[in-house]
Every structure is written in structure tokens, then in C-alpha cells.
Design an enzyme around this catalytic site. Structure first.
Site, PDB file in Angstrom:
ATOM      1  N   ASP A 211       0.796  -1.229   0.000  1.00  5.75           N
ATOM      2  CA  ASP A 211       0.000   0.000   0.000  1.00  5.75           C
ATOM      3  C   ASP A 211       0.832   1.284   0.000  1.00  5.75           C
ATOM      4  O   ASP A 211       0.270   2.382   0.090  1.00  5.75           O
ATOM      5  CB  ASP A 211      -0.962  -0.001   1.203  1.00  5.75           C
ATOM      6  CG  ASP A 211      -0.243  -0.156   2.532  1.00  5.75           C
ATOM      7  OD1 ASP A 211       0.891  -0.662   2.551  1.00  5.75           O
ATOM      8  OD2 ASP A 211      -0.821   0.238   3.561  1.00  5.75           O
ATOM      9  N   GLU A 294       9.937  -3.842  12.898  1.00  5.25           N
ATOM     10  CA  GLU A 294      11.179  -3.333  12.274  1.00  5.25           C
ATOM     11  C   GLU A 294      12.333  -3.419  13.266  1.00  5.25           C
ATOM     12  O   GLU A 294      13.420  -3.913  12.949  1.00  5.25           O
ATOM     13  CB  GLU A 294      11.024  -1.858  11.842  1.00  5.25           C
ATOM     14  CG  GLU A 294       9.957  -1.586  10.811  1.00  5.25           C
ATOM     15  CD  GLU A 294       8.596  -1.265  11.406  1.00  5.25           C
ATOM     16  OE1 GLU A 294       8.349  -1.584  12.598  1.00  5.25           O
ATOM     17  OE2 GLU A 294       7.752  -0.703  10.674  1.00  5.25           O
TER      18      GLU A 294
HETATM   19  N1  UDP Z   1      -1.028  -7.430   5.719  1.00  2.42           N
HETATM   20  C1  UDP Z   1      -1.194  -8.799   5.766  1.00  2.42           C
HETATM   21  N2  UDP Z   1      -2.160  -9.340   6.590  1.00  2.42           N
HETATM   22  C2  UDP Z   1      -2.964  -8.570   7.383  1.00  2.42           C
HETATM   23  C3  UDP Z   1      -2.781  -7.178   7.348  1.00  2.42           C
HETATM   24  C4  UDP Z   1      -1.802  -6.644   6.519  1.00  2.42           C
HETATM   25  O1  UDP Z   1      -0.517  -9.523   5.037  1.00  2.42           O
HETATM   26  O2  UDP Z   1      -3.798  -9.120   8.101  1.00  2.42           O
HETATM   27  C5  UDP Z   1      -0.006  -6.842   4.835  1.00  2.42           C
HETATM   28  C6  UDP Z   1      -0.481  -5.647   4.025  1.00  2.42           C
HETATM   29  O3  UDP Z   1      -0.962  -6.034   2.761  1.00  2.42           O
HETATM   30  C7  UDP Z   1       0.758  -4.766   3.941  1.00  2.42           C
HETATM   31  C8  UDP Z   1       1.517  -5.099   5.220  1.00  2.42           C
HETATM   32  O4  UDP Z   1       1.028  -6.354   5.658  1.00  2.42           O
HETATM   33  O5  UDP Z   1       1.550  -5.086   2.818  1.00  2.42           O
HETATM   34  C9  UDP Z   1       1.308  -4.051   6.309  1.00  2.42           C
HETATM   35  O6  UDP Z   1      -0.070  -3.928   6.588  1.00  2.42           O
HETATM   36  P1  UDP Z   1      -0.814  -2.528   6.716  1.00  2.42           P
HETATM   37  O7  UDP Z   1      -0.535  -1.709   5.519  1.00  2.42           O
HETATM   38  O8  UDP Z   1      -2.242  -2.807   7.049  1.00  2.42           O
HETATM   39  O9  UDP Z   1      -0.089  -1.956   7.985  1.00  2.42           O
HETATM   40  P2  UDP Z   1       0.419  -0.460   8.274  1.00  2.42           P
HETATM   41  O10 UDP Z   1       1.172  -0.012   7.089  1.00  2.42           O
HETATM   42  O11 UDP Z   1      -0.798   0.330   8.504  1.00  2.42           O
HETATM   43  O12 UDP Z   1       1.278  -0.636   9.465  1.00  2.42           O
HETATM   44 MN    MN Z   2       0.569   0.066   5.125  1.00  2.02          MN
END
Ligand code: UDP
Ligand code: MN
Length: 353
Positions: A211, A294
Site C-alpha cells: 500500500d 522493524e
Molecule cells: N497485511 C497482511 N495481513 C494482514 C494485514 C496486513 O498480510 O492481516 C499486509 C499488508 O498487505 C501490507 C503489510 O502487511 O503489505 C502491512 O499492513 P498494513 O498496511 O495494514 O499496515 P500499516 O502499514 O498500517 O502498518
Molecule cells: Mn501500510
């Protein structure tokens, strides 16, 4: 025929040869600029033999130079031209005059992308895929948090022409059930690390969520990572940034709206790791600890200290990646089949969540 006349004949042919050579060489040099790394544009010297032949034929008529002499001269001249231009004696292209080797940036970038089924999945991956299609020498590891791969994702990946792996790594049940923030994308990223350990010997790895927004310049920065590199991430935390702080060209700390006692308070999109460096640390992995993924991973790369960070993006003065977060959409309403059967909506509904 008189000797002097023969002499002038030969001189005339020599002049013809020089003119033709000049003509062919310049057309070669002005070959269209569209010639890419992989494609050699050859301006075929069509007609070199014909031109010589007609010149000699004219001489034959005019001055009764014998056919055999003319034939010999033509052959000699055509062979000489062929040698110089790298073409066969019959004017056919046998090999490019200047062999061009395709040049790929190296080493390979392993891009680990966690993803999961939701209304935004295909739009996010479409945007990301079409960014990555501008980047050379990458291997894209797309890992779904699911039990089986999604057909639409496979089809999308195939269309890109990017070398890829389409894997699955569901989040363990215990974390799925847990209340509060979940370790999103951790099982996927650890699966990516496992694949790299089994299949790669060198290169650079980068955790690129589906995203985010990526400037293709970022990938040039990543490729030169010798150990661990970092750079700024925009649209991140209340500070709008997550980045190393640099003073007088040196790392002095981190700027991130959420430090929480982390040794490496940096966003997932803000660092890359050299594969050989990773392989020397067989235990390195990402913890199932929401908010500390991280930090946990970077700490597992020990021995490695913050002062060793390679600073990218012009000493961390440029933003080449943004932590864009798409509005989450609710699943679409069920399709009324009694009303819309036999319409395009049936096919469309299969493509959306
Ligand atoms: N993701 C996943 N399973 C989940 C939620 C998220 O594989 O249940 C993936 C999502 O597609 C993205 C990454 O993990 O590539 C981080 O998730 P998200 O963007 O929701 O987290 P944020 O960036 O808000 O920390
Ligand atoms: Mn994200």
C-alpha cells in the site's frame, strides 16, 4: 584497351568505392536513437553490390571492359566492403558491426511484499506492479496472508513480466484471534526471508508493503546496499516522517513520531539489507510483536549498530517512499442474481471483494 585507359578505369572504381564507403558509414552512424540496450539497429547497406555492378556495367558498355574483369572487380570490392562493415559477401547481415551487450543494473533486488485479500488488494497491487515494471533486475516475492493464492493476483503478476514468486504464509491463528493491534504481514515477511535463504546467494532485500507509494529512484538507492541502508519515509507518524537524522554527513539519531524505546525507530519502508549480510545471520527474523516488527528484525541482525547505517537518498534529504494508507472499504453487497443474471455484473463481481 590502352594501359592508360585501364588505369583511369581503376581510378574511377576506387573513387566509387570511397564514395560508397563514406555513404554507408554515415548511415550507420546516424542509426535511429531508439536503439535500446538490447536491440541493435542495423542499417543494412542494401544495394552496395547493385551500385557497383551498375557502375561497372556502364563502363563495360562504354569502354568494352571485359565482363570477367568487371565481375572480379565487383567481387573484390564487395568483399572488402563486407569485411569493413561486418556483413556477408552477399550483402546479408551476418553479425552486428558493434556487438552490444545488454547492461542490467546489479545486484538483484529481492522485493518482499506482504499482501492479503481485501477490497483494496488488486488496486494496490496494480499500482505497485506498474511501478516495479519500471525497475530492472528485480525478483518480486509476493506473499499472501492466506491459505491459498488468489487467482486474480497470479494473473496480475504474470502480466507484469517481472520475475516473481507467489507464495502464501497465513498469520498464525493465535495472533489472528488476539485483540488489539496485530503483527500484520509478519508471517509473510518471514516466509520471504526463508525463500531468500533457500534461493539467493547475493543481492539486496527490501520489505515493500503493497500500500505504499514508491518513486522508482528509490530502487537505485537500495541496490548499492552493502550491509544495512536507511532513508526517509514520508507520510509516517505524527511527524509526517520517519528518518535517520544526519548532521555533517553523519548519522546522529532517528526522527520518528513513535519511538517507544526502540533501538531502530524506523518504518518498514525505510531500510534495506544486503543478502550476503543476512545470510551470515541465520537467526535473523521478524518478531510477531505489533509496532516492534522493524526494531525486532533490525536487532536480530546483530552484530549491527546504528552508527553503521548506510545513509541513502542524498544523505537522507530526499523522500522516495511514502507510507500511503488507503481508506479501507467495506466488502461489496451481494449481487441480486435474480435481477442481474446474464449481465456483465456477474463477471465484475468475481473481480471485487
Ligand atoms: N497485511 C497482511 N495481513 C494482514 C494485514 C496486513 O498480510 O492481516 C499486509 C499488508 O498487505 C501490507 C503489510 O502487511 O503489505 C502491512 O499492513 P498494513 O498496511 O495494514 O499496515 P500499516 O502499514 O498500517 O502498518
Ligand atoms: Mn501500510
Amino acid at each position: 584497351m590502352k594501359l592508360s585507359r585501364k588505369f583511369w578505369m581503376v581510378m574511377f572504381l576506387a573513387v566509387c568505392l570511397v564514395i560508397i564507403q563514406y555513404h554507408l558509414t554515415s548511415s550507420w552512424l546516424v542509426a535511429p536513437a531508439s536503439a535500446s540496450n538490447n536491440v541493435v539497429n542495423i542499417v543494412e547497406p542494401v544495394g552496395s553490390e547493385e551500385m557497383l555492378r551498375s557502375a561497372v556495367e556502364r563502363l563495360q558498355v562504354d569502354s568494352a571492359v571485359t565482363a570477367s574483369v568487371g565481375e572480379k572487380v565487383i567481387k573484390e570490392l564487395v568483399m572488402q566492403l563486407g569485411r569493413e562493415l561486418g556483413i556477408g559477401g552477399c550483402g546479408e547481415v551476418s553479425a552486428p558491426a558493434i556487438p552490444s551487450k545488454p547492461t542490467y543494473p546489479s545486484p538483484t533486488l529481492y522485493i518482499i511484499t506482504p499482501t492479503y485479500r481485501r477490497p483494496e488488494q488488486i488496486p494496490e497491487l496494480t499500482r505497485m506492479a506498474q511501478t516495479l515494471m519500471h525497475v530492472q533486475n528485480i525478483h518480486w516475492l509476493v506473499i499472501e496472508d492466506a491459505n491459498t493464492t488468489t487467482k486474480l493476483v497470479t494473473e496480475l503478476l504474470k502480466r507484469t513480466g517481472i520475475p516473481f514468486e507467489h507464495l502464501v504464509a497465513p498469520m498464525p491463528e493465535e495472533y489472528k484471534k488476539r485483540r488489539g493491534p496485530k503483527p500484520r504481514g509478519v508471517s509473510n515477511r518471514n516466509r520471504g526471508l526463508e525463500w531468500i535463504r533457500a534461493n539467493a546467494t547475493k543481492g539486496v532485500l527490501y520489505f515493500a508493503d503493497d500500500d505504499n507509494t514508491y518513486d522508482i529512484l528509490l530502487f537505485d538507492e537500495i541496490r548499492t546496499t552493502k550491509r544495512v541502508a536507511m532513508w526517509p519515509v514520508g507520510l509516517c507518524t505524527k511527524f509526517g516522517l520517519s528518518t535517520p537524522i544526519v548532521q555533517d554527513g553523519k548519522f546522529t539519531g532517528f526522527y520518528d513520531g513513535w519511538v517507544a524505546g526502540r533501538k531502530f525507530p524506523i518504518d518498514m519502508a525505510g531500510f534495506a539489507v544486503n543478502v550476503e549480510f543476512l545470510l551470515k545471520r541465520p537467526k535473523a527474523s521478524m518478531p510477531y510483536k505489533a509496532g516492534f516488527e522493524e526494531d525486532g528484525f533490525l536487532k536480530s541482525l546483530a552484530p549491527f549498530e546504528p552508527h553503521e547505517i548506510e545513509l541513502k537518498a542524498n544523505n537522507c534529504t530526499k523522500v522516495f517512499v511514502w507510507h500511503t494508507q488507503t481508506k479501507s472499504n467495506t466488502a461489496s453487497a451481494a449481487l441480486d442474481m435474480s435481477k442481474y443474471n446474464n449481465t456483465n455484473l456477474v463477471l465484475l463481481k468475481q473481480q471485487i471483494v
